[in-house]
Scaffold this active site. Structure first.
Site, PDB file in Angstrom:
ATOM      1  N   TYR A   1      36.644  41.008  53.649  1.00 47.24           N
ATOM      2  CA  TYR A   1      36.967  40.049  52.982  1.00 47.24           C
ATOM      3  C   TYR A   1      36.709  38.363  53.971  1.00 47.24           C
ATOM      4  O   TYR A   1      36.087  37.602  53.813  1.00 47.24           O
ATOM      5  CB  TYR A   1      38.179  40.073  52.519  1.00 47.24           C
ATOM      6  CG  TYR A   1      38.635  38.790  51.514  1.00 47.24           C
ATOM      7  CD1 TYR A   1      37.755  38.617  50.258  1.00 47.24           C
ATOM      8  CD2 TYR A   1      39.355  37.497  51.725  1.00 47.24           C
ATOM      9  CE1 TYR A   1      37.933  37.329  48.730  1.00 47.24           C
ATOM     10  CE2 TYR A   1      39.217  36.439  51.005  1.00 47.24           C
ATOM     11  CZ  TYR A   1      38.833  36.696  49.938  1.00 47.24           C
ATOM     12  OH  TYR A   1      39.175  35.528  49.006  1.00 47.24           O
TER      13      TYR A   1
ATOM     14  N   TRP B   1      35.515  39.006  43.419  1.00 47.39           N
ATOM     15  CA  TRP B   1      35.017  38.442  44.213  1.00 47.39           C
ATOM     16  C   TRP B   1      33.651  38.778  44.230  1.00 47.39           C
ATOM     17  O   TRP B   1      32.294  38.497  43.926  1.00 47.39           O
ATOM     18  CB  TRP B   1      35.030  37.375  45.467  1.00 47.39           C
ATOM     19  CG  TRP B   1      33.975  36.132  46.154  1.00 47.39           C
ATOM     20  CD1 TRP B   1      33.470  36.044  45.079  1.00 47.39           C
ATOM     21  CD2 TRP B   1      34.083  36.477  47.352  1.00 47.39           C
ATOM     22  NE1 TRP B   1      32.855  35.262  45.922  1.00 47.39           N
ATOM     23  CE2 TRP B   1      33.208  35.428  47.945  1.00 47.39           C
ATOM     24  CE3 TRP B   1      34.558  36.371  48.683  1.00 47.39           C
ATOM     25  CZ2 TRP B   1      32.674  34.525  48.913  1.00 47.39           C
ATOM     26  CZ3 TRP B   1      34.086  36.021  49.438  1.00 47.39           C
ATOM     27  CH2 TRP B   1      33.864  34.638  49.228  1.00 47.39           C
TER      28      TRP B   1
ATOM     29  N   SER C   1      48.669  37.781  48.146  1.00 50.83           N
ATOM     30  CA  SER C   1      48.028  37.353  46.801  1.00 50.83           C
ATOM     31  C   SER C   1      48.699  38.728  46.071  1.00 50.83           C
ATOM     32  O   SER C   1      48.435  38.035  44.596  1.00 50.83           O
ATOM     33  CB  SER C   1      46.789  37.971  47.059  1.00 50.83           C
ATOM     34  OG  SER C   1      45.464  37.324  46.006  1.00 50.83           O
TER      35      SER C   1
ATOM     36  N   GLY D   1      40.432  40.627  47.447  1.00 54.43           N
ATOM     37  CA  GLY D   1      38.983  39.947  46.947  1.00 54.43           C
ATOM     38  C   GLY D   1      38.605  40.954  46.025  1.00 54.43           C
ATOM     39  O   GLY D   1      37.030  40.395  45.464  1.00 54.43           O
ATOM     40  N   THR D   2      38.712  42.144  45.462  1.00 47.32           N
ATOM     41  CA  THR D   2      38.115  42.330  43.498  1.00 47.32           C
ATOM     42  C   THR D   2      36.964  41.455  42.587  1.00 47.32           C
ATOM     43  O   THR D   2      36.070  42.039  42.349  1.00 47.32           O
ATOM     44  CB  THR D   2      38.804  42.996  42.791  1.00 47.32           C
ATOM     45  OG1 THR D   2      40.155  44.130  44.043  1.00 47.32           O
ATOM     46  CG2 THR D   2      38.533  44.137  42.189  1.00 47.32           C
TER      47      THR D   2
ATOM     48  N   ARG E   1      42.576  31.466  42.670  1.00 41.11           N
ATOM     49  CA  ARG E   1      44.539  31.135  43.334  1.00 41.11           C
ATOM     50  C   ARG E   1      43.355  29.982  44.348  1.00 41.11           C
ATOM     51  O   ARG E   1      42.954  29.066  44.302  1.00 41.11           O
ATOM     52  CB  ARG E   1      45.154  31.853  43.489  1.00 41.11           C
ATOM     53  CG  ARG E   1      46.505  31.387  44.062  1.00 41.11           C
ATOM     54  CD  ARG E   1      47.636  32.123  44.389  1.00 41.11           C
ATOM     55  NE  ARG E   1      47.352  32.369  45.318  1.00 41.11           N
ATOM     56  CZ  ARG E   1      47.753  31.922  46.285  1.00 41.11           C
ATOM     57  NH1 ARG E   1      48.189  30.954  46.514  1.00 41.11           N
ATOM     58  NH2 ARG E   1      48.111  32.192  47.924  1.00 41.11           N
TER      59      ARG E   1
ATOM     60  N   GLY F   1      41.409  32.045  47.268  1.00 38.16           N
ATOM     61  CA  GLY F   1      40.320  32.892  48.071  1.00 38.16           C
ATOM     62  C   GLY F   1      40.399  32.077  49.311  1.00 38.16           C
ATOM     63  O   GLY F   1      39.412  31.632  49.725  1.00 38.16           O
TER      64      GLY F   1
ATOM     65  N   HIS G   1      39.813  51.303  42.314  1.00 37.06           N
ATOM     66  CA  HIS G   1      41.134  50.779  43.512  1.00 37.06           C
ATOM     67  C   HIS G   1      41.950  52.329  44.163  1.00 37.06           C
ATOM     68  O   HIS G   1      42.541  51.999  45.053  1.00 37.06           O
ATOM     69  CB  HIS G   1      42.012  50.563  42.991  1.00 37.06           C
ATOM     70  CG  HIS G   1      41.689  48.618  42.094  1.00 37.06           C
ATOM     71  ND1 HIS G   1      41.270  47.626  42.975  1.00 37.06           N
ATOM     72  CD2 HIS G   1      42.530  48.201  41.081  1.00 37.06           C
ATOM     73  CE1 HIS G   1      40.977  46.645  42.566  1.00 37.06           C
ATOM     74  NE2 HIS G   1      42.074  46.341  41.575  1.00 37.06           N
TER      75      HIS G   1
END
Length: 354
Positions: free
Chosen positions: A252, A104, A195, A101-102, A320, A322, A164
């Site tokens: 997330y 977003w 993902s 979810g980086t 993609r 989400g 990360h």
């Protein structure tokens, strides 16, 4: 004062206002990327292997598996002899496992923190013309791994950064800094595996034929990038329990269920609570719309641009579905239960549950 597209930004409380899109202020594209070789000797003896169709080197760095370039960047961040990562009061670090979810989180945090400078409903908001990765740099791979760390000195405060890396690999200038706040987002590992698979298939160097089973197996065995994932998650989870005023732990799925509540929580944690006036004018809803998958997908930059130094990532690869639960379309129930059982065993006694 800071400059964005040639304009001076007003000071706030005697400091240059921020965060601002780091590529515009710092002129990162004008700083030539270079291979960072100073730490090759330090990482040369570390166990390594090739992953994803034997196309990318990954090595074991102090208990975690890192892509080779990320390991160089991590060593450079911690090297105080050569400068390393120099902290600044007010720094905010967004921490995630890759594909958790980086993209977003970067958008939500940037829009929330910068809402005074850039009203979210503005047609010229940075997120309508830039990818969120152009607004918030990933320090170990996007800066230190390619010799661009000097860009950090040009950013106005408060700086909004991303990593990360697991908590234990961050330099003490972040982990022991009472003036630095960390926001961590954790995602269901089953969905993150899916993902990750879709994302790496878009990388030409890897190829679209990489099997999903390789990604799944590496997560289960603790050998995926930035893994073992359970140690990555627990590092930040335990820190959030110990220092809740300094480390915020989100999921997330929680963000998907209540994006407006997430924005209010973020704003409160970062010392910029949503005011009554902002609530009345609908600022929170405007941020949700601005950062929605649908909104970001339709921006020209996210359909045509790219990210990365060396290995390039098309911007549209970051957008993609989400959603939560897409793993059911890619693995059997038995595979999902097997991964969950591994994580439940690792998380036992921590207070964290899947």
């Amino acid at each position: 004062m800071a400059k964005v597209q040639g304009a001076l930004l007003p000071d706030r409380d005697g400091q240059a206002a921020g965060p601002v899109p780091f590529k515009e202020v710092a002129g990162v594209d004008a700083v030539p990327a270079r291979p960072v070789t100073e730490h090759d000797a330090a990482i040369s003896g570390m166990p390594r292997r090739l992953v994803y169709n034997n196309s990318l080197p990954i090595l074991s760095y102090r208990g975690f598996w890192l892509l080779e370039d990320w390991a160089r960047g991590t060593a450079a961040m911690a090297d105080e002899r050569r400068g390393g990562f120099v902290e600044r009061p007010g720094d905010v670090v967004l921490a995630t496992l890759p594909k958790a979810g980086t993209t977003w989180l970067k958008a939500l945090a940037f829009a929330t923190m910068a809402r005074g400078l850039f009203p979210p409903a503005s047609p010229d908001h940075p997120l309508r013309r830039l990818n969120s990765h152009d607004c918030v740099p990933t320090v170990e791979s996007g800066l230190f791994a390619c010799g661009r760390e000097g860009v950090l000195d040009k950013l106005p405060s408060p700086r909004l950064l991303n990593t990360h890396l697991p908590l234990s690999l961050l330099p003490s200038s972040i982990t022991d800094n009472d003036d630095c706040k960390i926001v961590y987002v954790c995602r269901d590992e089953k969905d993150r595996a899916v993902s990750t698979w879709h994302f790496i298939k878009r990388i030409k160097r890897i190829g679209s034929d990489v099997p999903f089973s390789e990604v799944y197996k590496s997560i289960c065995e603790g050998t995926s990038a930035c893994g073992p994932v359970w140690d990555h998650i627990l590092g930040y989870w335990n820190a959030s329990k110990k220092e809740p005023s300094r480390v915020l732990f989100l999921t997330y799925e929680q963000m998907l269920q209540d994006p407006m509540g997430t924005i209010r929580q973020l704003a409160e944690f970062l010392g910029q609570p949503i005011s009554d006036a902002e609530e009345e004018t609908g600022v929170v809803a405007e941020i949700v719309e601005l950062c929605s998958l649908e909104s970001m997908k339709k921006q020209k930059i996210n359909r045509e641009g790219s990210q990365g130094v060396g290995i390039k990532f098309s911007n549209d690869a970051y957008f993609r579905k989400g959603v939560a639960g897409d793993w059911l379309n890619h693995m059997t129930l038995e595979m999902g239960q097997h991964l969950d059982s591994i994580l439940n065993e690792k998380f036992d006694g921590s207070g964290f549950t899947i």
